[in-house]
Enzyme design. Structure first.
Site, short mmCIF file in Angstrom:
data_model
loop_
_atom_site.label_atom_id
_atom_site.label_comp_id
_atom_site.label_asym_id
_atom_site.label_seq_id
_atom_site.Cartn_x
_atom_site.Cartn_y
_atom_site.Cartn_z
N GLU A 59 0.82 -1.21 0.00
CA GLU A 59 0.00 0.00 0.00
C GLU A 59 0.86 1.27 0.00
O GLU A 59 0.58 2.23 -0.72
CB GLU A 59 -0.92 0.01 1.23
CG GLU A 59 -1.88 -1.16 1.30
CD GLU A 59 -1.35 -2.32 2.13
OE1 GLU A 59 -2.14 -2.91 2.88
OE2 GLU A 59 -0.14 -2.64 2.01
N ALA A 171 17.59 -49.16 -9.87
CA ALA A 171 17.90 -50.15 -8.84
C ALA A 171 19.24 -49.86 -8.17
O ALA A 171 19.44 -50.17 -6.98
CB ALA A 171 17.90 -51.55 -9.45
N TRP A 177 19.17 -38.37 -14.62
CA TRP A 177 18.09 -37.56 -14.06
C TRP A 177 16.76 -38.24 -14.34
O TRP A 177 16.56 -38.80 -15.43
CB TRP A 177 18.07 -36.14 -14.64
CG TRP A 177 19.28 -35.35 -14.31
CD1 TRP A 177 20.38 -35.15 -15.09
CD2 TRP A 177 19.53 -34.65 -13.10
NE1 TRP A 177 21.29 -34.35 -14.45
CE2 TRP A 177 20.79 -34.02 -13.22
CE3 TRP A 177 18.83 -34.47 -11.90
CZ2 TRP A 177 21.35 -33.25 -12.21
CZ3 TRP A 177 19.38 -33.69 -10.91
CH2 TRP A 177 20.62 -33.09 -11.06
#
Length: 376
Positions: A59, A171, A177
Site C-alpha cells: 500500500e 535399482a 536424471w
C-alpha cells in the site's frame, strides 16, 4: 459504508493487484505477499507490491508512486491493510493521510494483531470499505502465511520427480536424471519461493545434493534454509549441503554423538536436537521449531522414507509430483513415497483441487491432500 463480503468476480484492477502479489512470492517472507493498485477516474495511477523486510508494504509503495493523485481515489489491495506497528508503521494511517476514498481488499488479515482492525479503522475514518473480491485467489497466493498465522506451523509442500511406475531412482540408486531440464528449472524456481528445503539423511548420503536455489544456473540472492533430518548421525562433514550459499540446519535426536555433532558444526551447520518419536526425529516438534524461526513454507524434497513419514503423519499440505515418461521397472528401485501408507485402496490418500501442467516432456500434477476425518 459497511464492508461487503463474498463479492462475485474479480475486476481487472483487483486482478492486477493479485498478479503483483504473486510476482513478489519468495521475497516478502515472513510478511505476506501483497499487491496494491490505486485507481482514479477509471485509470491506474499507482501500484506496488510488498518489499523484502524491513521494506515498505504494498500500500505504501503504491501511495508513494501515486502522490497527490491518491486523494479521492480507490485502492485495490490483496489483503486487509495493517493497523498495527511492526517492522513498518500501520498502512491504514498512510491510506487515511493520503485521502483515499475507498478501499477494496480480498480478505481479512489472519494475523491476530490485525483481526479486522484495519478495515474498522478505515471505516471509522469515513473511507468506504469493500471486502471479498478475489478472495479465493488471494488465499492461494498467501496459503503459507495464512497457515503460519492461524496454526503456528509452516505450510508443508511435498515434491518429487518419479517415473511412470513411481520410481525416483534406478535399482542402483542412480537418480540423475529422472525428470527433464524444464522440470529441473521449474524446481529451482520453486525453491526461490520457499523459506526452507528439507530432505532425509539418506538423500544426503546417496545423492549429496547442494539443495540451493539456482534458477537459470545461478545462485539466487535469497537462499532457503536447508534442513536435513538425521536421526542416526549419517550426514558426513564433507557433504555438499553444508557448503555453498545459505544456512544448513541438521535436525537430530537428543543425545546425538558429540563428535559427530561437533564435526558438522565445524563445517558450518547448526545441529539442533529434538525429542524423538520412536527412534526418529519428531516431525511435528521440528515443524514448530521451524515456525518459530519464521519459516512459513517448507519444501520436502525426499527421499521416499521422509516423504512417507510426512504423509503418514498428515503433515503435507500440498503436493507437486513431476511424472517423467519413463519406466524403470526394477523391483528394488526406490519408490517416491514409502512409509506405512494405505493397507487398502479405499484408504489411499486422495488429492483435491488438482491441476496438471506440462514441463517439457514431463507432467506436473499439483494437488492438496484430502485427509479423512480432519476438519480445518
Amino acid at each position: 459504508m459497511p464492508a461487503l463480503s463474498g463479492a462475485e468476480g474479480t475486476s481487472d484492477f483487483m486482478q492486477r493487484a493479485l498478479d503483483l502479489a504473486r510476482g513478489a512470492l519468495g521475497a516478502t517472507s515472513p510478511n505476506p505477499s501483497v499487491g496494491a493498485v490505486i485507481v482514479k477516474d477509471g485509470e491506474i495511477v499507482g501500484e506496488g507490491f510488498t518489499q523484502p523486510p524491513p521494506g515498505d508494504h504494498a500500500e505504501v509503495v503504491a501511495l508513494r508512486q501515486t502522490g497527490e493523485s491518491a486523494r479521492g481515489a480507490a485502492m485495490y489491495v490483496t489483503l486487509e491493510p495493517c493497523a498495527h506497528f511492526g517492522r513498518t508503521p500501520p498502512c491504514v494511517d498512510a491510506i487515511i493521510e493520503a485521502g483515499v476514498a475507498e478501499v477494496h481488499y480480498t480478505m481479512a488479515d489472519p494475523d491476530p494483531q490485525v483481526e479486522g482492525g484495519g478495515g474498522r479503522k478505515l471505516e471509522a475514518a469515513g473511507i468506504a470499505v469493500r471486502a471479498g473480491e478475489g478472495e479465493a485467489e488471494a488465499r492461494r497466493i498467501n496459503e503459507a502465511f495464512i497457515k503460519h498465522r492461524t496454526k503456528g506451523m509452516p505450510f508443508v509442500i511435498a515434491k518429487f520427480a518419479a517415473s511412470l511406475d513411481g520410481r525416483i531412482a534406478a535399482a542402483s540408486g542412480d537418480s540423475r536424471w529422472v525428470s527433464g531440464p524444464e522440470a529441473r528449472d521449474w524446481a529451482h524456481d520453486l525453491r526461490t519461493k520457499t523459506d526452507a528445503i528439507l530432505v532425509g539423511s539418506s538423500t544426503v548420503v546417496v545423492d549429496d545434493p547442494l539443495l540451493t536455489a539456482r534458477p537459470g544456473g545461478k545462485d539466487a540472492e535469497r537462499q532457503p534454509l536447508r534442513v536435513v533430518v538425521d536421526s542416526r548421525g549419517r550426514t558426513p562433514p564433507m557433504a555438499r549441503v553444508l557448503g555453498g550459499p545459505g544456512k544448513t540446519l541438521i535436525a537430530t535426536v537428543e543425545g546425538a554423538p558429540e563428535p559427530w555433532s561437533s564435526s558438522l558444526r565445524a563445517a558450518g551447520a547448526e545441529v539442533f536436537e529434538l525429542a524423538s518419536e520412536g527412534e526418529r526425529v519428531d516431525l511435528t516438534a521440528l515443524l514448530r521449531e521451524l515456525a518459530g524461526r519464521d519459516v512459513l513454507s517448507l519444501l520436502v524434497e525426499g527421499g521416499g522414507v521422509i516423504l512417507g513419514s510426512f504423509f503418514d503423519a498428515g503433515l503435507v499440505d500440498k503436493l507437486h509430483a513431476v511424472i517423467a515418461p519413463i519406466v524403470v521397472g526394477a523391483e528394488d528401485a526406490p519408490a517416491a513415497v514409502a512409509g506405512r501408507g494405505a493397507y487398502r485402496m479405499a484408504d489411499a490418500l486422495r488429492l483435491r483441487d488438482i491441476t496438471v501442467d506440462r514441463l517439457g516432456e514431463d507432467l506436473l500434477v499439483t494437488g492438496y491432500p484430502d485427509y479423512p476425518n480432519v476438519k480445518e
